[in-house]
Structures are given as structure tokens and as C-alpha cells.
Scaffold this motif. Structure first.
Motif, PDB file in Angstrom:
ATOM      1  N   GLY A   7      -1.623   4.014  10.659  1.00  0.00           N
ATOM      2  CA  GLY A   7      -1.001   4.142   9.354  1.00  0.00           C
ATOM      3  C   GLY A   7      -1.817   3.419   8.298  1.00  0.00           C
ATOM      4  O   GLY A   7      -2.368   2.354   8.568  1.00  0.00           O
ATOM      5  N   ILE A   8      -1.922   4.004   7.118  1.00  0.00           N
ATOM      6  CA  ILE A   8      -2.624   3.353   6.009  1.00  0.00           C
ATOM      7  C   ILE A   8      -1.585   3.040   4.943  1.00  0.00           C
ATOM      8  O   ILE A   8      -0.956   3.949   4.402  1.00  0.00           O
ATOM      9  N   TYR A  26      -5.276  18.993   8.712  1.00  0.00           N
ATOM     10  CA  TYR A  26      -5.257  18.273   7.435  1.00  0.00           C
ATOM     11  C   TYR A  26      -4.014  18.660   6.649  1.00  0.00           C
ATOM     12  O   TYR A  26      -3.874  19.807   6.222  1.00  0.00           O
ATOM     13  N   ILE A  27      -3.116  17.705   6.476  1.00  0.00           N
ATOM     14  CA  ILE A  27      -1.941  17.907   5.624  1.00  0.00           C
ATOM     15  C   ILE A  27      -2.234  17.217   4.309  1.00  0.00           C
ATOM     16  O   ILE A  27      -2.210  15.987   4.232  1.00  0.00           O
ATOM     17  N   LEU A  83      -4.122  10.061  11.574  1.00  0.00           N
ATOM     18  CA  LEU A  83      -4.347   9.144  10.458  1.00  0.00           C
ATOM     19  C   LEU A  83      -3.227   9.426   9.470  1.00  0.00           C
ATOM     20  O   LEU A  83      -3.163  10.514   8.890  1.00  0.00           O
ATOM     21  N   LEU A  84      -2.319   8.470   9.308  1.00  0.00           N
ATOM     22  CA  LEU A  84      -1.117   8.699   8.509  1.00  0.00           C
ATOM     23  C   LEU A  84      -1.186   7.882   7.226  1.00  0.00           C
ATOM     24  O   LEU A  84      -1.308   6.657   7.269  1.00  0.00           O
ATOM     25  N   ILE A  85      -1.134   8.576   6.097  1.00  0.00           N
ATOM     26  CA  ILE A  85      -1.063   7.878   4.815  1.00  0.00           C
ATOM     27  C   ILE A  85       0.318   8.143   4.251  1.00  0.00           C
ATOM     28  O   ILE A  85       0.750   9.299   4.189  1.00  0.00           O
ATOM     29  N   SER A  86       1.015   7.097   3.874  1.00  0.00           N
ATOM     30  CA  SER A  86       2.354   7.312   3.359  1.00  0.00           C
ATOM     31  C   SER A  86       2.732   6.201   2.394  1.00  0.00           C
ATOM     32  O   SER A  86       2.312   5.054   2.557  1.00  0.00           O
ATOM     33  N   ILE A  90      -4.883  14.531  10.052  1.00  0.00           N
ATOM     34  CA  ILE A  90      -4.877  13.656   8.891  1.00  0.00           C
ATOM     35  C   ILE A  90      -3.674  14.058   8.062  1.00  0.00           C
ATOM     36  O   ILE A  90      -3.619  15.172   7.542  1.00  0.00           O
ATOM     37  N   ALA A  91      -2.698  13.183   7.966  1.00  0.00           N
ATOM     38  CA  ALA A  91      -1.443  13.533   7.305  1.00  0.00           C
ATOM     39  C   ALA A  91      -1.239  12.632   6.099  1.00  0.00           C
ATOM     40  O   ALA A  91      -0.992  11.435   6.240  1.00  0.00           O
ATOM     41  N   SER A  92      -1.366  13.193   4.912  1.00  0.00           N
ATOM     42  CA  SER A  92      -1.105  12.446   3.690  1.00  0.00           C
ATOM     43  C   SER A  92       0.317  12.725   3.242  1.00  0.00           C
ATOM     44  O   SER A  92       0.638  13.850   2.890  1.00  0.00           O
TER      45      SER A  92
END
Lengths: 516, 367
Positions: free
Chosen positions: A299-300, A348-349, A467-470, A436-438
Motif C-alpha cells: 500500500g502507498i 492497471y486500474i 501495488l495499491l494507492i489509496s 496496479i490499483a489507484s
């Protein structure tokens, strides 16, 4: 049926009374029989899921859109609001989620802009700004440029703008969405200040803990209509959530760790110079290094605009200026195009689904092909296989519960949540090794959110690296195996989600823990 | 989903009909304002043409069709190729020189000339594509500037290679030998260009490439959303150059029906202005090969029917240019209106289907 206001607040006068408000858009009912009483000198929270109709209701109250039915009373008088100007005249002000400030002007200039007739633009205006700032404890510095201010300070400028125009009823649309926990506390302090001076605050949110801590009354909206008005003392967050959803609330928590010892993605010294590097601009990414193993969710966390989007786009090959090593399963990606990287197994989301994820004016089955133009089932030997694309779109519609009459509907005709479910389903097709999930559940209703979480968790069990960006810290803590905090393009701290609180993450996100 | 397909075709036809009706009304108002006999003008324009006129209409339409097809390729990618005019002139001149020199025998010579024309058209448009991809120069500006350069270049080169016909002031390229000309197709007592077959093949290829191939998908995706195209892995710069080169290659065909079926030489009086009509026809035909065919026939019909206006009714045939210009405007407006109506219709349909099938689940609201 909506209940009347509880007795303790009833002795205060009613500042805003909404009765039977209805609003329809083509094909959807945004508001239907909304009834709310907001009392003077209180903070009234309006909660509901994304898409429940909160924003529409506030646009009606601020005169942006006329209601199709129902009445609005302000201080006992029925009003017809045809424009925001009418609303301001009636004493209603609104602070939007996205600030509307001119960066290159000072705070004072921003406040006065458009309201020059009230107190001029000189000493009188300055005195008025300072008077309001002092009266409500806003701590405004009138001569600073807005571009130098942080998010919390900008929000206070927006509030001051509204007060300067004489508002006695202040609407805040999801004011905490852009704030870290510490700033939220400051904001709530300011709101209590407004309340103490006899103003009414309408506070829109879907973060229940915040609502419970600051509001005097809470109205729950579901499917465009008011479900119930309650006092915070009488309810728990869980009960509120169930009122909002009308059923049990899902949680994002992960089960046993599925992290393997195989490194799938290795990033070393990833850097991306600023577009204004020659003018001394700070790099957008600065020696970012990390690894993601198969079966691991990284998570980022970070305040928006600290390099998350650039990090994702660099890994996707959309930033030619990026330097450093990116390896997927041991293969160097640096010379590979975005398409090749997708073919190598990256799903890629994108953060902005309408701009980057969809062709809005194309049917769903064509959107199924997007990003998979070089792979079966939809395309083979350079030719589009329409039947296979339609069939596979049907599969996504079924498995991901996309609510649509069929695959030939234009993507534009779907609601945001259903668009997102289609994207998630598409990106999970073809068995990616890295996702990659934004912000995968931004703007998605609770049911769809649970479904998306479940799909990510299932795939992770099967060895998917994520890779989760939230911006949703609960989602990050619940889904991630490890959390990295990004600040000004650098990783500034690594956290174990099992032992971290949103507050500690928040400190790291703003740099408060940087010295450690 | 045949019902939805029928609806969308129906809406498309309705939009075109609405646009033509509006253009009809506006042209009539212009005639009224000028004090011209409205009834007589329409009587002439709408009279059923003779066979001889029909042959002319079809010939002219096949030329306009290719021009519109070239423009439509660009439109599908949101590129506005205004330079078809220059591209076809450079290309037709090249074809005339190559075919006139007759390095190869018979139809081999014809084929070589056609390939050269397409290549030159592609290169000429490709200049604009490269400028756009590498430096971000708007293709609208660069293609229109290239039109002027094309005019000058062809005029200059024509003088270099031309042969003067005896007893004439006109200069032109060497005549194409008889064995390399493309014969006409019998049409009643008259003949139409044999090149129309190539135009039809081009139309089919256009449809197939755009709708059935990955390349076509990439091109349309880029036209609909550049940002989504980039995220999906499309190399947008390459697509820009490719799309303009294909547009230019088709533009290279525009002058050839005339060259191989009628004039056999490229001279100073070779027909110009065909590229601009193509823009209007591509708009009218909604960038669809069938729609464009109807549009091309309509424009050719108006041109042909307007010829005797001066003699018979005493009105300048230029009134038709007004009609054609007005059509472009009404088409843009009516298509946008119909598009919005279609989207609303679809949203309502989505809501209706969802409401009836899942009344138990919360309805999503896209406010």
C-alpha cells in the motif's frame, strides 16, 4: 419515514427546513422526498454512501440546480433559489470539496474577489477579514500567497470567503476528504467556533467517526431519500453505517498473509525529474526503491500530489523521463512500451477512470478490449473478434456484478461504480501477475467496494502482487501487507498495517515524523 | 440487441434528414431575400436527371467519395486533415508523370502510377503528421499551409516536365498511353469511370480496417480519448503519423478517376477544390463509408442539377454552394442534438432495465 428533529435540538430555531425535495435526472432519481430540519447554532451532518444523493441535495440548497419538487425554507421564509447568488443573498454559503482559489493572489485578494461591493478592496476589507478571522479563530494571514498555503489553511480561506459574504448557514461538502487526521481536528475546532457564534453548519461526509465526533444531529440519506435523523449520543458508527447501507457493512481486513519469497516487482532508484527541472523544480520522484513479492499487497499512503500518480505512470511506461531500474519477474522493463508491459502481465486500474480507463462513447465490449488490444480473447491475428469480446464482457458483467442491460450499452450510460467494476473486471482478465490499483474503490458504493476487495484478495491468494494507492487509510490498512508512505516524491516510512493507526500514518504523510 | 442497433441507425438517418430539411429551409430563405423564384429553383434542382446527367453525377460522386473517405480517416482519430486538396494534387501530378513516362507496359504502368500517387499523398500528409507528433503543431494549420506549398510546387514542376499541346495555350504532362488508361463501364448510352471499382474497394477497406482490425480499434480509441489510449498502451504519436499517412494515401486517389478515365494528362486546368467538398461530405456521412456514399451522391447531384440554373431560371448556380455550406453547419448541429438525445435515451433505458430486474437492490445514482 423521516422522523422529526429530536427534542433537545428542537428548542433552537430552525435555520433551514427542507420538505419533500425531489430531483430527477434522465433515468435516475437523485433525490426523492428529502425532509431535513437544520437548527440554528448546530452542526448538522448529512451522511450517505457515494451516490446516495448528498451532493445533488447540496447543489439544490446552494441554488446550483432547482429542485423538481419540494420547498426550501430559510429562517422560516420560503425561498426560491435560482442561482448561487440567490443562495448567498439568503445567507447560505458553500465550501466545495475542490477549492476555488487563485493561487497567484494573496489570501485577502482571494476573499475580496467577486465581493468587492461589500467592503471595497482596501483597509475596510482587510479589517473585516481580520475581524471574521479573529471572531471564529481561523488564524488567517491576509497577505500570504495562496500557493504557499497548505491544504488546511486553504480550506480556512474558503470558509472565510463564505463568511465574508455574510453566510449564516455554511455547507461543507466532504471537507475532510483532503485533510490528514491532525488537520481534521483543527477544522472541527473551527466548526465549533462557528457554531458558538450562532451559525449553522451543514457537514457532508461519509466518514462516520468524524461525523459522530463533531455533529449535533445526523441525517442519513439512502437511495436519494432521508432515512432517519439521529443524535450522535444515541448511535454507534456501526449502526449509522447500517442505516446508510441498509444492510451489514463489509470490512476490508485481509486474512492470513499470502506473501511468498518470490520477488515479482523490483524498483531501484526510480527518479523522475520535474517538468520545470531547469528552473530548479523539485523532482517528482526521488530514488524510490521497493520490492513486491508474489501474493503481497504493497500500500502507498500519501497526501494526493506527492508522487503517487507519477510512480504509477513510471511503472506503466507512460513517463519516458523516468530513470532507474524496474524489473518484473527478473526482466528489465526499461526499454519496454506501455503495451508490452501490459502484455507482460501488469493490470492497471487508473486513478481517473473516465479519462484514463474508459472510452465513454464506446460500448462496453469495446471498453473490454481497451488495454487488451494485443491479446485473446477479443483480438487475434490483428483482427477484432467481436463475438468473443461480447462474450467476455458478459462474463465480467456477471462475475463483477456490473449493472447494465448488456455489453452494447455505452460506457457513459453506466453509473460511476459500475464503470469501475467493469474496469476492475477487465484488468483482472488475462491473469495479471501485478495489479496496479489507484483508488480502486473511490466513488464506488459499499456493495461494489466489498466485491472489489474480495476480488483483490482472491487474486492475491493466487499469487497476484498488488501495488495499491489509496486515499482511504482504512482501505490501505485493511488490504495491505505493508504500507510505504510517500512524501514529496520520496518514500519516508514503512509501516506494518497490523500495528499502525490512521493517525500515525497521517503524521508520516505530512512529514511530522520525518525527523525520526 | 438488434433493437438498439435499429434505434441507432434510425437516429442517424433522422439526424441527416433533419439537417437536410434545415438546409432546404435556409436556402429558400436566402432565395426569398434575394427575390429569386424559389419554386423554379427547387423545381430545377429536384427534377429527375436524365441518363447523361446521372452518368456525370456518378462520376463526380466517385471522386468526392474518395476525398471524403480521406478526410474521414482523420476525423475518426480527431485529426482534421484540411490538406486533402493539396495531397491529391501532388499525387495526381505524380501519377500523371509516372503514367505518362510509361516505364512499364499496359496496366502495370497504371498500377505503378496509382501506388506512386498513394505514396506521395501519404508522404505529403505525413509531413503534417510528423510535425504534430514531434512538435505538437496543429494539423489544421500545417495541412492548410501544405496546400499552398502543393499548389506552388506542382505549378513549378509542371513547367519543368510539361509538353505543350499543339494549337493550345494549355500545358500538361505527357498523355497517358492508351493501354494504361482505365476504360469506362457502360451506363445506358453513356459510360462511367472504371475507377469507381477502386473507390468501392477503398470504401470496403476503410470499413474493414477501422471496424475489424486492431489497428482500426487503436485509431478509433485514440480519437475517442487520447488519455485512455495512452494508458491502454497505444503509441499515440505513431498513430498520429499513421492515420495522417493513410488519410493522405486515400487522398492520393482522389484525382485519379479523372486522370485515368477522362483527361489522361495533368494540366493547369486540372480540377481543384475537391478536398474541401470532402470535408463537408465526411461530416454529412458521419465518417461511415455508406453514409459518405450517400453524401457524395447528394453533393454531386446538387452540382449537376445546378448547372442549367443560370440559363433556365436566371439564378446563379452558386446558390448550390450556399446549400452545401449550410448543410455542413446544420449537420454538425443536428448530429450533436441527436447524439445527446441518444445518450439520454440509453441512460433511461439502462435505468429502466435495472429498475425492473433488480428492484430489491439500491439504485445507483449518477448525480
Amino acid at each position: 419515514m423521516p422522523t422529526a428533529a429530536p427534542p433537545s435540538a428542537a428548542n433552537a430555531e430552525v435555520a433551514v427546513r427542507l420538505r419533500g425535495i425531489g430531483k430527477r435526472f434522465p433515468g435516475v432519481i437523485a433525490n426523492d422526498d428529502i425532509n431535513i430540519d437544520v437548527h440554528r447554532g448546530t452542526i448538522h451532518a448529512i451522511v450517505g454512501e457515494n451516490g446516495a444523493g448528498k451532493s445533488t441535495l447540496m447543489k439544490i440548497l446552494y441554488g446550483v440546480q432547482p429542485p423538481d419538487s419540494g420547498t426550501i425554507e430559510i429562517n422560516g421564509e420560503q425561498v426560491n433559489l435560482h442561482s448561487p447568488a440567490d443562495a448567498i443573498k439568503a445567507g447560505v454559503g458553500m465550501v466545495f470539496q475542490h477549492f476555488m482559489l487563485a493561487d497567484n493572489l494573496t489570501v485577502l485578494e482571494n476573499v475580496v474577489l467577486g465581493a468587492e461591493r461589500l467592503h471595497g478592496i482596501g483597509a475596510k476589507a482587510r479589517a473585516e477579514v481580520m475581524r471574521i478571522s479573529d471572531a471564529y479563530g481561523l488564524g488567517i494571514q491576509p497577505d500570504r500567497l495562496v500557493e504557499e498555503l497548505g491544504v488546511g489553511a486553504r480550506q480556512r480561506v474558503e470558509i472565510l470567503k463564505v463568511l465574508y459574504r455574510g453566510a449564516r448557514i455554511v455547507i461543507l461538502d466532504e471537507p475532510t476528504a483532503v485533510l490528514v487526521p491532525q488537520e481534521v481536528d483543527e477544522l472541527f475546532g473551527n466548526l465549533r467556533g462557528l457554531k458558538a457564534e450562532g451559525l449553522s453548519v451543514i457537514f457532508i461526509s461519509h466518514k462516520l467517526d468524524e461525523v459522530l465526533s463533531v455533529a449535533d444531529e445526523i441525517t442519513v440519506i439512502r437511495r436519494g431519500t432521508t432515512v432517519q435523523t439521529v443524535e450522535p449520543e444515541g448511535v454507534t458508527a456501526r449502526q449509522l453505517a447500517e442505516l446508510m447501507v441498509g444492510s451489514e457493512l463489509p470490512s476490508p481486513s485481509t486474512e492470513a498473509s499470502t506473501v511468498t519469497d518470490q520477488v515479482l516487482l523490483r524498483v531501484r532508484d526510480l527518479a523522475l525529474p520535474s517538468d520545470y527541472a531547469s528552473e530548479g523544480g523539485r523532482p517528482l520522484l526521488d530514488s524510490v526503491s521497493f520490492e513486491i513479492h508474489r501474493g503481497e499487497v504493497l500500500g502507498i499512503a500519501g497526501v494526493e500530489g506527492n508522487g503517487q500518480a507519477e510512480l504509477v505512470e513510471s511503472i506503466m511506461g507512460m513517463r519516458p523521463a523516468a530513470t532507474g531500474l524496474i524489473e518484473l519477474a527478473g526482466d528489465d522493463l526499461s526499454s519496454r512500451s506501455t503495451r508490452q508491459r501490459r502484455e507482460d502481465g501488469i493490470g492497471y486500474i487508473p486513478e481517473d477512470r473516465q479519462r484514463h480507463g474508459l472510452l465513454l462513447d464506446a460500448p462496453l465490449w469495446e471498453n473490454r478490449i481497451l488495454g487488451h488490444q494485443s491479446r485473446p480473447p477479443s483480438v487475434s491475428h490483428g483482427l477484432v473478434d467481436r463475438r468473443a469480446a461480447r462474450d467476455d464482457t458478459q462474463r465480467i458483467i456477471r462475475e463483477y456484478d456490473v449493472r447494465t442491460p448488456g455489453p452494447d450499452v455505452l460506457a457513459r450510460a453506466l453509473s460511476g461504480g459500475n464503470q469501475q467494476k467493469l474496469i476492475v473486471g477487465r484488468e483482472m482478465s488475462g491473469e495479471p501477475s501485478l495489479l496496479i490499483a489507484s483508488h480502486p474503490t473511490r466513488g464506488v458504493d459499499v456493495g461494489a467496494q466489498a466485491a472489489i476487495w474480495k476480488h483483490i484478495k482472491d487474486a492475491r491468494r493466487n499469487g497476484l502482487a498488488v501495488l495499491l494507492i489509496s486515499a482511504d487509510l482504512d482501505e490501505l490498512i485493511g488490504l495491505s501487507d505493508r504500507i510505504e508512505v510517500i512524501l514529496r516524491g520520496r518514500f519516508v516510512g514503512s509501516f506494518d498495517p497490523a500495528g499502525v493507526t490512521p493517525e500515525r500514518l497521517g503524521s508520516a504523510m505530512t512529514g511530522a515524523g520525518e525527523t525520526a | 440487441m438488434t433493437k438498439a442497433r435499429l434505434t441507432s441507425i434510425g437516429l442517424g438517418v433522422a439526424a441527416a434528414a433533419l439537417a437536410l430539411l434545415a438546409a432546404f429551409v435556409i436556402t429558400s430563405l436566402v432565395l426569398l431575400a434575394a427575390g429569386d423564384p424559389v419554386g423554379d429553383v427547387w423545381g430545377q434542382l429536384l427534377a429527375w436527371p436524365e441518363m447523361r446527367n446521372w452518368a456525370n453525377i456518378i462520376n463526380n460522386a466517385s471522386v468526392l467519395y474518395l476525398s471524403a473517405l480521406a478526410v474521414a480517416v482523420g476525423f475518426r482519430m480527431n485529426l482534421f486533415n484540411i490538406g486533402v486538396d493539396g495531397q491529391y494534387r501532388v499525387a495526381a501530378f505524380t501519377a500523371a508523370v509516372v503514367a505518362g513516362e510509361a516505364w512499364l507496359p499496359g496496366y502495370l504502368n497504371t498500377a505503378l502510377a496509382i501506388v506512386c500517387a498513394m505514396a506521395v499523398g501519404a508522404i505529403w500528409a505525413g509531413i503534417a503528421g510528423l510535425l504534430r507528433a514531434a512538435r505538437g503543431v496543429s494539423e489544421v494549420i500545417s495541412t492548410i499551409m501544405l496546400n499552398f506549398i502543393a499548389t506552388g510546387l506542382v505549378a513549378y514542376l509542371l513547367r519543368q516536365v510539361s509538353v505543350r499541346e499543339e494549337g493550345s495555350n494549355e500545358i500538361g504532362t505527357r498523355e497517358i498511353p492508351e493501354g494504361s488508361r482505365i476504360g469506362g463501364i457502360p451506363f445506358g448510352d453513356y459510360e462511367i469511370y472504371g475507377f469507381i471499382v477502386i473507390a468501392a474497394i477503398a470504401g470496403f477497406a476503410f470499413w474493414f480496417v477501422l471496424n475489424r482490425t486492431r489497428f482500426g480499434f487503436d485509431l478509433r480509441a485514440t480519437g475517442r480519448s487520447t488519455t485512455a489510449a495512452v494508458a491502454s498502451g497505444i503509441d499515440v504519436r505513431r498513430m498520429t503519423v499513421a492515420a495522417l499517412m493513410i488519410s493522405g494515401a486515400i487522398a492520393g486517389l482522389v484525382g485519379l478517376p479523372i486522370l485515368f478515365g477522362d483527361s489522361y494528362t495533368y494540366g493547369s486546368t486540372f480540377q481543384s477544390g475537391l478536398g474541401f467538398a470532402g470535408i463537408a461530405i465526411a461530416l454529412l456521412g458521419r465518417n461511415n463509408p455508406i453514409g459518405i456514399a450517400f453524401g457524395a451522391v447528394l453533393f454531386a447531384y446538387l452540382d449537376e442539377q445546378s448547372n442549367p440554373l443560370q440559363i433556365l431560371v436566371g439564378v446563379s448556380p452558386d446558390i448550390v454552394a450556399i446549400t452545401q455550406g449550410v448543410i455542413v453547419l446544420t449537420v454538425v448541429i443536428s448530429y450533436e442534438l441527436v447524439r445527446r438525445y441518444g445518450v439520454r435515451l440509453e441512460q433511461r433505458e439502462v435505468a429502466r432495465v435495472l429498475a425492473s430486474s433488480r428492484t430489491d437492490k439500491p439504485k445507483e445514482v449518477s448525480a
